[in-house]
Design an enzyme around this catalytic site. Structure first.
Site, PDB file in Angstrom:
ATOM      1  N   GLY A  30      17.349 -26.744  15.549  1.00 40.39           N
ATOM      2  CA  GLY A  30      17.206 -27.615  14.395  1.00 40.39           C
ATOM      3  C   GLY A  30      17.483 -29.062  14.733  1.00 40.39           C
ATOM      4  O   GLY A  30      16.981 -29.594  15.726  1.00 40.39           O
ATOM      5  N   SER A  63       1.370 -31.719   8.402  1.00 38.94           N
ATOM      6  CA  SER A  63       2.405 -32.581   8.974  1.00 38.94           C
ATOM      7  C   SER A  63       2.342 -32.675  10.496  1.00 38.94           C
ATOM      8  O   SER A  63       3.065 -33.480  11.090  1.00 38.94           O
ATOM      9  CB  SER A  63       3.789 -32.056   8.571  1.00 38.94           C
ATOM     10  OG  SER A  63       4.085 -30.835   9.254  1.00 38.94           O
ATOM     11  N   ASN A 116      14.985 -19.389  17.269  1.00 41.03           N
ATOM     12  CA  ASN A 116      15.867 -20.377  16.657  1.00 41.03           C
ATOM     13  C   ASN A 116      17.254 -19.751  16.473  1.00 41.03           C
ATOM     14  O   ASN A 116      17.520 -18.668  16.998  1.00 41.03           O
ATOM     15  CB  ASN A 116      15.275 -20.932  15.355  1.00 41.03           C
ATOM     16  CG  ASN A 116      15.191 -19.892  14.244  1.00 41.03           C
ATOM     17  OD1 ASN A 116      15.809 -18.820  14.303  1.00 41.03           O
ATOM     18  ND2 ASN A 116      14.424 -20.202  13.213  1.00 41.03           N
ATOM     19  N   ALA A 157       7.514 -25.487   9.519  1.00 42.45           N
ATOM     20  CA  ALA A 157       6.667 -25.539  10.731  1.00 42.45           C
ATOM     21  C   ALA A 157       7.205 -26.454  11.823  1.00 42.45           C
ATOM     22  O   ALA A 157       6.553 -26.596  12.859  1.00 42.45           O
ATOM     23  CB  ALA A 157       5.232 -25.929  10.403  1.00 42.45           C
ATOM     24  N   ALA A 158       8.387 -27.041  11.646  1.00 42.50           N
ATOM     25  CA  ALA A 158       8.913 -27.899  12.707  1.00 42.50           C
ATOM     26  C   ALA A 158       9.117 -27.107  13.995  1.00 42.50           C
ATOM     27  O   ALA A 158       8.797 -27.579  15.093  1.00 42.50           O
ATOM     28  CB  ALA A 158      10.223 -28.540  12.267  1.00 42.50           C
ATOM     29  N   GLY A 159       9.659 -25.882  13.862  1.00 46.47           N
ATOM     30  CA  GLY A 159       9.845 -25.051  15.044  1.00 46.47           C
ATOM     31  C   GLY A 159       8.537 -24.633  15.673  1.00 46.47           C
ATOM     32  O   GLY A 159       8.415 -24.570  16.910  1.00 46.47           O
ATOM     33  N   ASP A 160       7.537 -24.336  14.855  1.00 45.61           N
ATOM     34  CA  ASP A 160       6.211 -23.973  15.374  1.00 45.61           C
ATOM     35  C   ASP A 160       5.574 -25.154  16.081  1.00 45.61           C
ATOM     36  O   ASP A 160       4.932 -25.006  17.125  1.00 45.61           O
ATOM     37  CB  ASP A 160       5.299 -23.510  14.234  1.00 45.61           C
ATOM     38  CG  ASP A 160       5.902 -22.381  13.423  1.00 45.61           C
ATOM     39  OD1 ASP A 160       6.715 -21.624  13.976  1.00 45.61           O
ATOM     40  OD2 ASP A 160       5.541 -22.258  12.241  1.00 45.61           O
ATOM     41  N   LYS A 182       2.976 -18.822  11.721  1.00 43.79           N
ATOM     42  CA  LYS A 182       3.598 -19.355  12.927  1.00 43.79           C
ATOM     43  C   LYS A 182       2.597 -19.551  14.060  1.00 43.79           C
ATOM     44  O   LYS A 182       2.623 -20.562  14.766  1.00 43.79           O
ATOM     45  CB  LYS A 182       4.730 -18.432  13.395  1.00 43.79           C
ATOM     46  CG  LYS A 182       5.916 -18.386  12.450  1.00 43.79           C
ATOM     47  CD  LYS A 182       7.073 -17.595  13.021  1.00 43.79           C
ATOM     48  CE  LYS A 182       7.740 -18.324  14.158  1.00 43.79           C
ATOM     49  NZ  LYS A 182       8.366 -19.595  13.753  1.00 43.79           N
ATOM     50  N   GLY A 183       1.697 -18.593  14.219  1.00 43.82           N
ATOM     51  CA  GLY A 183       0.719 -18.708  15.293  1.00 43.82           C
ATOM     52  C   GLY A 183      -0.242 -19.851  15.078  1.00 43.82           C
ATOM     53  O   GLY A 183      -0.489 -20.672  15.971  1.00 43.82           O
TER      54      GLY A 183
END
Length: 307
Positions: A223, A292, A184, A250-253, A41-42
């Site tokens: 989301g 991505s 989230n 990784a969309a949230g990250d 995440k980082g």
């Protein structure tokens, strides 16, 4: 001026397993492909912020192994300052195993490994003689190291952000006065016992979070609904962009990294959330975490097309 951001947190190698569906208990499934990509995440949020135009430094721990060396190279290739990244002999680099179904749903098992060795003294060294505009943290390193980073950043008047993942009960009271606290849906449920699904539940959960840590903003990552912003007189959903998702990893990250970078440069949380949503929408259209994550030019072109 590009925002100067310090990420104190996790760096991992992702193992991505593509399959028609997740196996049932005691069942074997023939997968389609597997691959590796930079993750954690980082690290994901750091790369996202750097590609969006930020000047990013990382503080964390890798094992002195093949995965650690590979991840170090990936971060360097993203023009990230790795001078406060430790390769520790005898530790295994963290890993995330991502099971990705044909419909785009994923399930992730995380092995923190060397990330557990990120000590408060590493944090002190990362701040020594350096100036930053913002600090990003997550829940994949020891609590005491996050607290130390937050205390130093708060003393300096920096923007501070805690991404509350992975989902767990966490003493957010230790981060009194943090700028942005961002879980989230499942992470919100783990923190306050409310699963946010609409404006009413988002507001209820946000009020409890804000009361517990006196953050300036609660930013709930919702989301495909977008993000819910609460604080400073704001209580609203910022809708996301509709795209055909391939891999949500990784969309949230991505959202968090770009949000912090934009907010540090503009001070506008709503506009920053919209910009970050565009980055996240681009990211879900490709396979893998860091592969991505979009460049600044791609984000701005995406927004311009939808203006």
């Amino acid at each position: 001026m590009a925002a100067k951001i310090l990420m104190v947190g996790s760096i991992m190698m992702d193992l991505i397993l593509q399959m028609p569906r997740i196996p049932h208990p005691s069942e074997s499934i023939l997968g389609t492909t597997y691959s590796n990509a930079g993750g954690g995440k980082g690290s994901n949020s750091a790369v996202a912020a750097a590609r969006a135009g930020g000047e990013v430094s990382v503080c964390g721990t890798l094992g002195q192994d093949a995965n650690g060396e590979a991840l170090l190279g990936m971060l360097k290739d993203a023009n990230i300052d790795v001078s406060n990244l430790v390769l520790k002999e005898g530790s295994n680099t963290g890993m995330a195993v991502i099971m990705l179904e044909e419909d785009g749903m994923n399930r992730i098992a995380i092995y923190t490994g060397a990330n557990n060795d990120t000590a408060p003294e590493y944090v002190d060294a990362a701040f020594d003689g350096k100036e930053y505009d913002a600090l990003m943290m997550q829940l994949e390193i020891p609590l005491e190291s996050n607290v130390r980073a937050f205390e130093i950043a708060k003393e300096r008047g920096m923007i501070t952000c805690l991404d509350c993942g992975p989902a767990q009960s966490y003493p957010i009271e230790k981060f009194q006065g943090i700028t942005i606290l961002s879980p989230n849906e499942t992470e919100t449920d783990a923190l306050v016992g409310i699963l946010p699904v609409d404006d009413e539940t988002c507001l209820a959960a946000s009020k409890i979070i804000k009361e517990r840590c006196d953050c300036k903003y609660v930013v709930l990552k919702m989301g495909d609904k977008g993000s819910y912003i609460y604080g400073e007189g704001i209580a609203q959903m910022v809708p996301t962009f509709k795209v055909d998702a391939v891999d949500p990893t990784a969309a949230g990250d991505c959202f968090t990294g770009v949000l912090v970078k934009q907010y540090a440069e503009t001070g506008d949380i709503i506009a920053s959330a919209r910009y970050a949503s565009a980055a996240a929408a681009i990211s879900v259209q490709s396979l893998g975490a860091q592969p991505s994550l979009p460049e600044k030019a791609a984000i701005e072109a995406f927004i311009a097309e939808r203006a």
